[in-house]
Scaffold this active site. Structure first.
Site, PDB file in Angstrom:
ATOM      1  N   LYS A   1       4.710  33.114   5.491  1.00  0.00           N
ATOM      2  CA  LYS A   1       5.300  33.388   4.175  1.00  0.00           C
ATOM      3  C   LYS A   1       5.663  32.048   3.535  1.00  0.00           C
ATOM      4  CE  LYS A   1       8.207  37.030   2.599  1.00  0.00           C
ATOM      5  NZ  LYS A   1       7.357  37.648   1.611  1.00  0.00           N
TER       6      LYS A   1
HETATM    7  N1  PMP Z   1       2.195  41.130   1.945  1.00  0.00           N
HETATM    8  C1  PMP Z   1       2.772  40.163   1.207  1.00  0.00           C
HETATM    9  C2  PMP Z   1       1.906  39.169   0.535  1.00  0.00           C
HETATM   10  C3  PMP Z   1       4.169  40.096   1.097  1.00  0.00           C
HETATM   11  O1  PMP Z   1       4.747  39.140   0.381  1.00  0.00           O
HETATM   12  C4  PMP Z   1       4.953  41.078   1.743  1.00  0.00           C
HETATM   13  C5  PMP Z   1       6.451  41.039   1.603  1.00  0.00           C
HETATM   14  N2  PMP Z   1       7.024  40.217   2.563  1.00  0.00           N
HETATM   15  C6  PMP Z   1       4.310  42.053   2.496  1.00  0.00           C
HETATM   16  C7  PMP Z   1       2.923  42.064   2.579  1.00  0.00           C
HETATM   17  C8  PMP Z   1       5.091  43.085   3.259  1.00  0.00           C
HETATM   18  O2  PMP Z   1       5.747  42.458   4.328  1.00  0.00           O
HETATM   19  P1  PMP Z   1       7.123  43.029   4.901  1.00  0.00           P
HETATM   20  O3  PMP Z   1       6.860  44.447   5.230  1.00  0.00           O
HETATM   21  O4  PMP Z   1       7.375  42.203   6.096  1.00  0.00           O
HETATM   22  O5  PMP Z   1       8.133  42.875   3.838  1.00  0.00           O
END
Ligand code: PMP
Length: 296
Positions: free
Chosen positions: A154
């Site tokens: 991220k």
């Molecule tokens: N894909 C992207 C590009 C994201 O930014 C997120 C949000 N974090 C997600 C998927 C979903 O991830 P999570 O379930 O860990 O929030």
């Protein structure tokens, strides 16, 4: 949306301080090059008090994101979780969105940072988004090739791609975008993963060209508990446009059904879909209404 006011406290490098008194450096490498990593976490007001959902998983992903882009991660995860609970208490927020960010000191060079800082902030966030269905458009933007930047991390800079895709989708009258990967397969939304339903089975793209969503992982486990068939495989736009139903999922999004993608309307009524069943189960899980924690 008001993220902070004169009373808001943030956590920064081991200390709590007022958001309005906090400073960052205009010469920082993170600001100039998007060289920072972050997390998006939710806390829910439950009958057990305010509970941070999957706190450890999020802080572990934060650590892994930092490692993948060679940003030093020098903190203890247990301590960060403890400090985050304290932060919620100090700000008196119960249903909250929590944003940890690791950023780098001043540098105009393109070499990995030797030091980093952590800040954690939180703001009030309405519990559970409800039953709106999204109109989605397939984006002209692709998710970054993992050979150009680790998409499983991220990293702040990766989110320019998300902003472009979301902005384009909104300008075309959609609620949100869906991005493909470099092979033309379905990847994910700008900030959420995708599942599709066909003949009672759920399908989701495998890891590799997408962010490994914590909600995605939770849903996969919930599918096991609820005996919903779940298959991880590459999916094409054609698969999507022959699906009965589909949904996005993410920490902020939770689970949200899709009404349509481009001109294609999903035929299954949302309340009759596996996504809707999972949406109810997910809500119980985050609110600790049932003892799913024991299982997953
Ligand atoms: N894909 C992207 C590009 C994201 O930014 C997120 C949000 N974090 C997600 C998927 C979903 O991830 P999570 O379930 O860990 O929030």
């Amino acid at each position: 949306m008001e993220y902070y006011n004169s009373n808001t406290t943030i956590y920064i490098n081991g200390k709590f301080e007022k958001a309005v008194d906090s400073k960052t450096d205009l010469y920082g490498q993170s600001l100039h090059y998007g060289y920072a990593v972050f997390e998006g976490i939710r806390a829910y007001r439950t009958h057990n008090g305010t509970r941070i959902f999957k706190a450890r998983e999020h802080f572990e992903r934060l650590k892994r994101s930092a490692e993948l882009v060679h940003i030093p991660f020098t903190w203890d995860i247990d301590d960060l979780i403890k400090q985050t609970y304290k932060l919620l208490e100090l700000n008196n927020v119960k249903d909250a969105y929590i944003r940890p960010l690791i950023y780098c000191p001043p540098a105009m060079t393109l070499v990995a940072a030797q030091e980093s800082s952590i800040m954690i902030c939180a703001w009030e966030w309405e519990a559970y988004s409800g039953n709106k269905l999204l109109k989605v458009g397939v984006s002209s933007y692709e998710r970054p090739n993992p050979k150009s930047t680790p998409v499983e991390a991220k990293v702040s800079g990766n989110y320019v791609n998300s902003i472009l895709a979301s902005t384009e989708a909104r300008s075309k009258g959609y609620d949100e975008a869906l991005l493909l990967d470099m092979h033309g397969n379905i990847a994910e939304a700008p900030g959420a993963n995708i599942f599709i339903e066909k003949k009672g089975r759920l399908y989701t793209p495998p890891l590799g060209n997408i962010l490994a969503g914590i909600t995605r992982a939770t849903i996969i486990k919930l599918c096991g508990v609820l005996e919903i068939d779940l298959i991880e495989k590459h999916l094409t736009v054609k698969d999507l446009k022959h699906a009965d139903s589909a949904f996005f999922c993410g920490t902020a999004t939770e689970i949200i059904g899709l009404a349509s993608v481009d001109e294609y309307k999903f035929p299954l009524t949302w309340t009759e879909s596996a996504g809707s069943t999972l949406q109810r189960a997910y809500k119980c899980l985050v609110l600790e209404k049932q003892d799913y924690e024991v299982i997953i």
